[in-house]
Write a protein that holds these residues in place. Structure first.
Motif, mmCIF file in Angstrom:
data_model
loop_
_atom_site.group_PDB
_atom_site.id
_atom_site.type_symbol
_atom_site.label_atom_id
_atom_site.label_comp_id
_atom_site.label_asym_id
_atom_site.label_seq_id
_atom_site.Cartn_x
_atom_site.Cartn_y
_atom_site.Cartn_z
ATOM 1 N N MET A 64 -35.272 96.356 -55.857
ATOM 2 C CA MET A 64 -34.403 97.239 -55.082
ATOM 3 C C MET A 64 -32.923 96.938 -55.341
ATOM 4 N N ALA A 65 -32.567 95.672 -55.437
ATOM 5 C CA ALA A 65 -31.172 95.304 -55.687
ATOM 6 C C ALA A 65 -30.731 95.806 -57.055
ATOM 7 N N ARG A 66 -31.594 95.687 -58.041
ATOM 8 C CA ARG A 66 -31.263 96.161 -59.389
ATOM 9 C C ARG A 66 -31.059 97.674 -59.399
ATOM 10 N N SER A 67 -31.942 98.394 -58.728
ATOM 11 C CA SER A 67 -31.843 99.853 -58.670
ATOM 12 C C SER A 67 -30.586 100.295 -57.925
ATOM 13 N N LEU A 68 -30.282 99.633 -56.803
ATOM 14 C CA LEU A 68 -29.085 99.961 -56.033
ATOM 15 C C LEU A 68 -27.810 99.660 -56.822
ATOM 16 N N ALA A 69 -27.815 98.547 -57.548
ATOM 17 C CA ALA A 69 -26.642 98.178 -58.343
ATOM 18 C C ALA A 69 -26.391 99.211 -59.437
ATOM 19 N N GLN A 150 -13.978 98.557 -40.474
ATOM 20 C CA GLN A 150 -14.251 99.697 -41.339
ATOM 21 C C GLN A 150 -15.674 100.192 -41.116
ATOM 22 N N GLY A 151 -15.814 101.475 -40.945
ATOM 23 C CA GLY A 151 -17.135 102.059 -40.789
ATOM 24 C C GLY A 151 -17.804 102.244 -42.140
ATOM 25 N N ALA A 152 -19.102 101.983 -42.194
ATOM 26 C CA ALA A 152 -19.844 102.125 -43.449
ATOM 27 C C ALA A 152 -19.878 103.584 -43.888
ATOM 28 N N GLN A 153 -19.811 103.771 -45.193
ATOM 29 C CA GLN A 153 -19.929 105.114 -45.760
ATOM 30 C C GLN A 153 -21.396 105.509 -45.944
ATOM 31 N N TYR A 154 -22.237 104.479 -46.137
ATOM 32 C CA TYR A 154 -23.652 104.730 -46.431
ATOM 33 C C TYR A 154 -24.538 103.809 -45.600
ATOM 34 N N ARG A 155 -25.732 104.292 -45.291
ATOM 35 C CA ARG A 155 -26.717 103.508 -44.540
ATOM 36 C C ARG A 155 -27.986 103.371 -45.377
ATOM 37 N N ILE A 156 -28.457 102.129 -45.514
ATOM 38 C CA ILE A 156 -29.709 101.867 -46.231
ATOM 39 C C ILE A 156 -30.799 101.578 -45.209
ATOM 40 N N GLU A 157 -31.911 102.267 -45.338
ATOM 41 C CA GLU A 157 -33.041 102.044 -44.434
ATOM 42 C C GLU A 157 -34.332 102.362 -45.169
ATOM 43 N N GLY A 158 -35.440 101.943 -44.600
ATOM 44 C CA GLY A 158 -36.715 102.213 -45.261
ATOM 45 C C GLY A 158 -37.892 101.688 -44.484
ATOM 46 N N TYR A 174 -52.869 97.238 -51.107
ATOM 47 C CA TYR A 174 -51.808 97.988 -51.782
ATOM 48 C C TYR A 174 -50.606 98.079 -50.853
ATOM 49 N N TYR A 175 -49.437 97.639 -51.335
ATOM 50 C CA TYR A 175 -48.203 97.716 -50.567
ATOM 51 C C TYR A 175 -47.258 98.711 -51.230
ATOM 52 N N LYS A 176 -46.518 99.437 -50.404
ATOM 53 C CA LYS A 176 -45.448 100.291 -50.915
ATOM 54 C C LYS A 176 -44.204 100.080 -50.059
ATOM 55 N N PHE A 177 -43.134 99.681 -50.722
ATOM 56 C CA PHE A 177 -41.858 99.446 -50.057
ATOM 57 C C PHE A 177 -40.901 100.540 -50.489
ATOM 58 N N SER A 178 -40.371 101.294 -49.531
ATOM 59 C CA SER A 178 -39.481 102.419 -49.832
ATOM 60 C C SER A 178 -38.128 102.224 -49.161
ATOM 61 N N LEU A 179 -37.063 102.540 -49.889
ATOM 62 C CA LEU A 179 -35.707 102.485 -49.353
ATOM 63 C C LEU A 179 -34.970 103.769 -49.702
ATOM 64 N N ILE A 180 -34.078 104.189 -48.814
ATOM 65 C CA ILE A 180 -33.193 105.313 -49.096
ATOM 66 C C ILE A 180 -31.773 104.938 -48.678
ATOM 67 N N MET A 181 -30.794 105.521 -49.339
ATOM 68 C CA MET A 181 -29.398 105.329 -48.950
ATOM 69 C C MET A 181 -28.822 106.697 -48.591
ATOM 70 N N ALA A 192 -32.686 106.782 -53.630
ATOM 71 C CA ALA A 192 -33.996 106.432 -53.071
ATOM 72 C C ALA A 192 -34.817 105.746 -54.159
ATOM 73 N N ASP A 193 -35.614 104.775 -53.754
ATOM 74 C CA ASP A 193 -36.491 104.096 -54.710
ATOM 75 C C ASP A 193 -37.632 103.447 -53.938
ATOM 76 N N GLU A 194 -38.670 103.067 -54.674
ATOM 77 C CA GLU A 194 -39.804 102.395 -54.041
ATOM 78 C C GLU A 194 -40.404 101.387 -55.002
ATOM 79 N N LYS A 195 -41.062 100.405 -54.425
ATOM 80 C CA LYS A 195 -41.719 99.354 -55.189
ATOM 81 C C LYS A 195 -43.162 99.244 -54.712
ATOM 82 N N GLU A 196 -44.105 99.285 -55.663
ATOM 83 C CA GLU A 196 -45.529 99.205 -55.326
ATOM 84 C C GLU A 196 -46.098 97.867 -55.796
#
Length: 203
Positions: A64-69, A150-158, A174-181, A192-196
């Motif tokens: 997730m960190a790699r995808s967000l970066a 400073q207020g955040a411009q974006y919110r990450i949740e999942g 089977y695990y699925k981890f999903s995040l969206i910004m 948005a991305d997910e890891k299975e």
């Protein structure tokens, strides 16, 4: 006098020898461990059970960190984001806070994103501002001013979900981890991305 000094010297030498015996074999930076305790590689693949473990946490955080970066590299300036609680929708206890903490650490170290205080830490933030401004203990010119956050411009949740299947002596998880910004002002999903992860074990 000589006998007393000689006796003290012998005791000091014996103490040094004991310390060398206890600690001399350890390489610098390596903890000395006794009894049944043994240090292992924190990055080694953990295969004790097929429940969610350290290897899964590290794999998800790194992915997730790699995808967000990579996503953040397309912005003109470093996005200011906040991370909300990740919802655990599995049947087992998972410390999702550890996952998001690891993601945040990797992104901060990479220098691709900035993070605003999240909801969980906001009380500590406001308490500190109140202490500096209302306690009378600090010089007014040196305090952090109220109303400057400073207020955040974006919110990450999942969320993280799982599907568990059993057949005979086989257990499949089977695990699925999903995040969206989300762009907080516009309300649009910017990333948005997910890891299975699939884990199988036999009794």
């Amino acid at each position: 006098m000589y006998a007393i000094a000689h006796s003290k010297q012998l005791r000091f030498t014996a103490l040094c020898a004991l310390c060398a015996t206890l600690f001399g074999c350890a390489t610098p930076g390596t903890p000395t461990v006794g009894g049944n305790v043994q240090y292992g590689d924190a990055k080694a693949v953990e295969q004790v059970t097929n429940e969610f473990g350290s290897t899964d946490l590290q794999s998800i955080a790194e992915s997730m960190a790699r995808s967000l970066a990579q996503s953040a590299s397309g912005y003109k300036s470093k996005p200011l984001v906040t991370i909300a609680d990740v919802k655990n929708k599995t049947s087992e206890y998972i410390d999702t806070r550890s996952i998001t903490d690891s993601i945040r650490v990797q992104l901060v170290k990479s220098g691709t994103m900035r993070f605003a205080t999240d909801i969980d830490a906001m009380q500590n933030q406001t308490d500190e501002l109140t202490r500096q401004n209302n306690s009378g203990l600090y010089k007014k010119s040196a305090t952090a001013k109220v109303g400057k956050m400073q207020g955040a411009q974006y919110r990450i949740e999942g969320n993280i979900t799982s599907i568990v299947k059993r057949g005979g002596d086989v257990k499949d998880v089977y695990y699925k981890f999903s995040l969206i910004m989300t762009d907080i002002e516009a309300g649009t999903i910017e990333w948005a991305d997910e890891k299975e992860i699939r884990k199988t074990s036999r009794r």
